[in-house]
Design a protein around this motif. Structure first.
Motif, PDB file in Angstrom:
ATOM      1  N   VAL A 123       0.815  -1.214   0.000  1.00  0.00           N
ATOM      2  CA  VAL A 123       0.000   0.000   0.000  1.00  0.00           C
ATOM      3  C   VAL A 123       0.848   1.264   0.000  1.00  0.00           C
ATOM      4  CG1 VAL A 123      -2.029  -1.023   1.081  1.00  0.00           C
ATOM      5  CG2 VAL A 123      -0.203  -0.126   2.530  1.00  0.00           C
ATOM      6  N   GLU A 124       2.099   1.184   0.460  1.00  0.00           N
ATOM      7  CA  GLU A 124       2.989   2.341   0.461  1.00  0.00           C
ATOM      8  C   GLU A 124       4.424   1.869   0.268  1.00  0.00           C
ATOM      9  OE1 GLU A 124       1.314   6.000   3.136  1.00  0.00           O
ATOM     10  OE2 GLU A 124       2.315   4.383   4.198  1.00  0.00           O
ATOM     11  N   GLU A 125       5.180   2.642  -0.501  1.00  0.00           N
ATOM     12  CA  GLU A 125       6.608   2.368  -0.643  1.00  0.00           C
ATOM     13  C   GLU A 125       7.327   3.678  -0.903  1.00  0.00           C
ATOM     14  OE1 GLU A 125       9.720  -0.626  -2.917  1.00  0.00           O
ATOM     15  OE2 GLU A 125       7.661  -0.439  -3.669  1.00  0.00           O
ATOM     16  N   TYR A 126       8.363   3.931  -0.092  1.00  0.00           N
ATOM     17  CA  TYR A 126       9.190   5.116  -0.246  1.00  0.00           C
ATOM     18  C   TYR A 126      10.651   4.675  -0.309  1.00  0.00           C
ATOM     19  CZ  TYR A 126       5.000   7.556   1.321  1.00  0.00           C
ATOM     20  OH  TYR A 126       3.719   8.011   1.443  1.00  0.00           O
ATOM     21  N   ARG A 127      11.376   5.265  -1.220  1.00  0.00           N
ATOM     22  CA  ARG A 127      12.802   4.971  -1.355  1.00  0.00           C
ATOM     23  C   ARG A 127      13.505   6.215  -1.887  1.00  0.00           C
ATOM     24  NH1 ARG A 127      15.562   0.073  -1.966  1.00  0.00           N
ATOM     25  NH2 ARG A 127      13.542  -0.996  -2.105  1.00  0.00           N
ATOM     26  N   GLY A 128      14.685   6.504  -1.338  1.00  0.00           N
ATOM     27  CA  GLY A 128      15.389   7.669  -1.827  1.00  0.00           C
ATOM     28  C   GLY A 128      16.630   7.990  -1.023  1.00  0.00           C
ATOM     29  N   THR A 129      17.139   9.186  -1.235  1.00  0.00           N
ATOM     30  CA  THR A 129      18.336   9.666  -0.564  1.00  0.00           C
ATOM     31  C   THR A 129      18.121  11.115  -0.145  1.00  0.00           C
ATOM     32  OG1 THR A 129      19.316  10.415  -2.655  1.00  0.00           O
ATOM     33  CG2 THR A 129      19.846   8.163  -1.925  1.00  0.00           C
ATOM     34  N   ALA A 130      18.982  11.577   0.763  1.00  0.00           N
ATOM     35  CA  ALA A 130      18.963  12.982   1.166  1.00  0.00           C
ATOM     36  C   ALA A 130      20.392  13.444   1.361  1.00  0.00           C
ATOM     37  CB  ALA A 130      18.155  13.173   2.443  1.00  0.00           C
ATOM     38  N   LYS A 131      20.608  14.729   1.131  1.00  0.00           N
ATOM     39  CA  LYS A 131      21.958  15.291   1.236  1.00  0.00           C
ATOM     40  C   LYS A 131      21.873  16.680   1.833  1.00  0.00           C
ATOM     41  CE  LYS A 131      24.937  14.328  -1.924  1.00  0.00           C
ATOM     42  NZ  LYS A 131      26.067  13.723  -1.159  1.00  0.00           N
ATOM     43  N   ARG A 132      22.871  16.992   2.685  1.00  0.00           N
ATOM     44  CA  ARG A 132      22.965  18.314   3.279  1.00  0.00           C
ATOM     45  C   ARG A 132      24.016  19.140   2.540  1.00  0.00           C
ATOM     46  NH1 ARG A 132      21.627  19.235   8.346  1.00  0.00           N
ATOM     47  NH2 ARG A 132      22.056  17.075   8.914  1.00  0.00           N
ATOM     48  N   ALA A 133      23.671  20.365   2.217  1.00  0.00           N
ATOM     49  CA  ALA A 133      24.622  21.275   1.583  1.00  0.00           C
ATOM     50  C   ALA A 133      25.449  21.982   2.656  1.00  0.00           C
ATOM     51  CB  ALA A 133      23.877  22.300   0.731  1.00  0.00           C
ATOM     52  N   LYS A 134      26.505  22.676   2.241  1.00  0.00           N
ATOM     53  CA  LYS A 134      27.383  23.353   3.190  1.00  0.00           C
ATOM     54  C   LYS A 134      26.647  24.417   3.982  1.00  0.00           C
ATOM     55  CE  LYS A 134      31.739  22.587   0.734  1.00  0.00           C
ATOM     56  NZ  LYS A 134      32.914  23.233   0.083  1.00  0.00           N
ATOM     57  N   ALA A 135      25.606  24.990   3.404  1.00  0.00           N
ATOM     58  CA  ALA A 135      24.851  26.042   4.093  1.00  0.00           C
ATOM     59  C   ALA A 135      23.925  25.494   5.165  1.00  0.00           C
ATOM     60  CB  ALA A 135      24.050  26.851   3.080  1.00  0.00           C
ATOM     61  N   GLY A 136      23.827  24.166   5.283  1.00  0.00           N
ATOM     62  CA  GLY A 136      22.982  23.560   6.307  1.00  0.00           C
ATOM     63  C   GLY A 136      21.617  23.128   5.818  1.00  0.00           C
ATOM     64  N   VAL A 137      21.202  23.633   4.660  1.00  0.00           N
ATOM     65  CA  VAL A 137      19.930  23.190   4.078  1.00  0.00           C
ATOM     66  C   VAL A 137      20.167  21.860   3.366  1.00  0.00           C
ATOM     67  CG1 VAL A 137      19.062  25.516   3.812  1.00  0.00           C
ATOM     68  CG2 VAL A 137      20.366  24.473   1.960  1.00  0.00           C
ATOM     69  N   THR A 139      18.369  18.512   0.570  1.00  0.00           N
ATOM     70  CA  THR A 139      17.423  18.077  -0.448  1.00  0.00           C
ATOM     71  C   THR A 139      17.191  16.587  -0.294  1.00  0.00           C
ATOM     72  OG1 THR A 139      18.224  19.741  -2.008  1.00  0.00           O
ATOM     73  CG2 THR A 139      16.928  17.934  -2.908  1.00  0.00           C
ATOM     74  N   ALA A 140      15.935  16.183  -0.291  1.00  0.00           N
ATOM     75  CA  ALA A 140      15.565  14.767  -0.302  1.00  0.00           C
ATOM     76  C   ALA A 140      15.090  14.416  -1.705  1.00  0.00           C
ATOM     77  CB  ALA A 140      14.457  14.481   0.712  1.00  0.00           C
ATOM     78  N   LYS A 141      15.639  13.338  -2.245  1.00  0.00           N
ATOM     79  CA  LYS A 141      15.256  12.897  -3.583  1.00  0.00           C
ATOM     80  C   LYS A 141      14.652  11.506  -3.495  1.00  0.00           C
ATOM     81  CE  LYS A 141      18.602  15.676  -6.132  1.00  0.00           C
ATOM     82  NZ  LYS A 141      19.691  15.687  -7.143  1.00  0.00           N
ATOM     83  N   TYR A 142      13.358  11.407  -3.816  1.00  0.00           N
ATOM     84  CA  TYR A 142      12.647  10.140  -3.811  1.00  0.00           C
ATOM     85  C   TYR A 142      12.717   9.506  -5.204  1.00  0.00           C
ATOM     86  CZ  TYR A 142      10.407  11.491   0.627  1.00  0.00           C
ATOM     87  OH  TYR A 142      10.166  11.861   1.932  1.00  0.00           O
ATOM     88  N   VAL A 143      12.892   8.192  -5.227  1.00  0.00           N
ATOM     89  CA  VAL A 143      12.745   7.449  -6.480  1.00  0.00           C
ATOM     90  C   VAL A 143      11.459   6.626  -6.474  1.00  0.00           C
ATOM     91  CG1 VAL A 143      15.210   7.388  -6.937  1.00  0.00           C
ATOM     92  CG2 VAL A 143      14.166   5.535  -5.615  1.00  0.00           C
ATOM     93  N   LYS A 144      10.890   6.387  -5.298  1.00  0.00           N
ATOM     94  CA  LYS A 144       9.589   5.745  -5.149  1.00  0.00           C
ATOM     95  C   LYS A 144       8.819   6.477  -4.080  1.00  0.00           C
ATOM     96  CE  LYS A 144      10.615   1.037  -6.703  1.00  0.00           C
ATOM     97  NZ  LYS A 144      10.512  -0.395  -6.383  1.00  0.00           N
ATOM     98  N   PRO A 145       7.491   6.619  -4.246  1.00  0.00           N
ATOM     99  CA  PRO A 145       6.639   6.000  -5.257  1.00  0.00           C
ATOM    100  C   PRO A 145       6.800   6.587  -6.655  1.00  0.00           C
ATOM    101  CG  PRO A 145       5.367   7.479  -3.884  1.00  0.00           C
ATOM    102  CD  PRO A 145       6.709   7.390  -3.259  1.00  0.00           C
ATOM    103  N   GLU A 146       7.396   7.786  -6.753  1.00  0.00           N
ATOM    104  CA  GLU A 146       7.687   8.393  -8.050  1.00  0.00           C
ATOM    105  C   GLU A 146       8.799   9.404  -7.836  1.00  0.00           C
ATOM    106  OE1 GLU A 146       4.300  11.910  -7.978  1.00  0.00           O
ATOM    107  OE2 GLU A 146       3.888  10.027  -9.035  1.00  0.00           O
ATOM    108  N   PRO A 147       9.557   9.754  -8.857  1.00  0.00           N
ATOM    109  CA  PRO A 147      10.639  10.727  -8.697  1.00  0.00           C
ATOM    110  C   PRO A 147      10.114  12.059  -8.181  1.00  0.00           C
ATOM    111  CG  PRO A 147      10.870   9.547 -10.772  1.00  0.00           C
ATOM    112  CD  PRO A 147       9.525   9.174 -10.227  1.00  0.00           C
ATOM    113  N   GLU A 148      10.752  12.549  -7.134  1.00  0.00           N
ATOM    114  CA  GLU A 148      10.337  13.814  -6.531  1.00  0.00           C
ATOM    115  C   GLU A 148      11.476  14.345  -5.676  1.00  0.00           C
ATOM    116  OE1 GLU A 148       6.750  15.687  -3.739  1.00  0.00           O
ATOM    117  OE2 GLU A 148       7.058  13.519  -3.869  1.00  0.00           O
TER     118      GLU A 148
END
Length: 280
Positions: A123-137, A139-148
């Motif tokens: 019923v649910e599936e999430y998969r992805g990665t996240a990275k911190r930039a030098k400024a401290g902010v 980005t999370a990048k999902y590949v499932k359920p769809e690229p986002e």
């Protein structure tokens, strides 16, 4: 509705388990200054302890398995649980979830995977990665359920560094800790976690085992989790943990709008220490 609740059980251990307001701590490298957690695996018996709307959900019960390892340059988490929901006017339902995560000790890289099923069907599936930039902010990048891609706020925490910062702040005498935290257990991005850091306690009274891992110092930590809606009057749910200085949780309670569930520790084992080269 219930899918979000199963995500909350994932949060129970990954967030500090999964965490009023102090200035958010800098999250770029909080782990280095925190108490080193103990690699371990644990089993919790989950039981409904209060129903606020009698006649709807009759019972919730099941088990949670949690494993945390030190991988030299990263921490890894593996969590599984099965919950049975019993309703007054419909068939009972079995929810299963499997969550895994890899978190770099440098605090800059993270990967996650989550699968949830209802009565054996995905019923649910999430998969992805996240990275911190030098400024401290970040980005999370999902590949499932769809690229986002989702933006993560400045000075956010990943789960293990958040837990370790909770422990460190409590030991420094801080009473309140506010942070943004991302674990990838759902598709909403970072959540705000407001924590009240309570006094020293013994291991949780509900724990059904004896272990050196839960004989050390612990605290009651009360957390409120706020979602993406900035106008929400109440948190999505609240949680109380008995959190030890080594990162082990000897008991938990999760409070939703209409019922509460307790996690009792029934098995606990230390995991082997990582064999790391001197360069790590």
């Amino acid at each position: 509705m219930h899918f979000a609740r199963t995500a909350a059980l994932t949060a129970a251990l990954t967030m500090g388990v999964a965490v009023a307001s102090a200035a958010p701590a800098t999250a770029v490298a909080p782990a280095a200054a925190a108490t080193a957690p103990a690699p371990h695996k644990a089993i919790y018996q989950m039981t409904m302890v209060q129903s606020k709307q009698p006649g709807q959900i009759v019972n919730v019960s099941g088990r949670m398995y949690y494993e945390w390892r030190d991988g030299c340059d990263a921490w890894t988490t593996d969590q599984k649980f099965a919950l049975d929901y019993v309703y007054a006017e419909q068939n009972s339902t079995r929810f299963n979830s499997h969550y895994t995560a890899w978190e770099s000790k440098a605090g800059n890289d993270y990967s996650f995977a989550v699968k949830r099923t209802r009565d054996g069907e995905l019923v649910e599936e999430y998969r992805g990665t996240a990275k911190r930039a030098k400024a401290g902010v970040g980005t999370a990048k999902y590949v499932k359920p769809e690229p986002e891609s989702l933006d993560l706020p400045k000075d956010f925490f990943f789960p293990t560094s958040h837990t370790m910062s909770l422990i460190r702040k409590a030991n420094e005498g801080q009473k309140i800790f506010n942070a943004q935290m991302f674990d990838g257990s759902d598709g909403e991005g970072a959540v705000e976690v407001n924590a009240v850091l309570g006094p020293r306690v013994d291991k949780d009274a509900s724990a059904q085992i004896q272990s050196p891992l839960i004989e050390g110092p612990a605290r009651k930590i009360r957390m409120a989790f706020w979602g993406a809606d900035p106008n929400a009057a109440l948190p999505e749910y609240e949680m109380t943990l008995t959190l030890h200085d080594n990162g082990v949780v000897s008991g938990m309670r999760i409070d939703y709008d209409d019922f509460s569930i307790q996690g009792r520790l029934t098995a606990l084992d230390a995991m082997p220490a990582a064999k790391c080269s001197a360069s790590k």
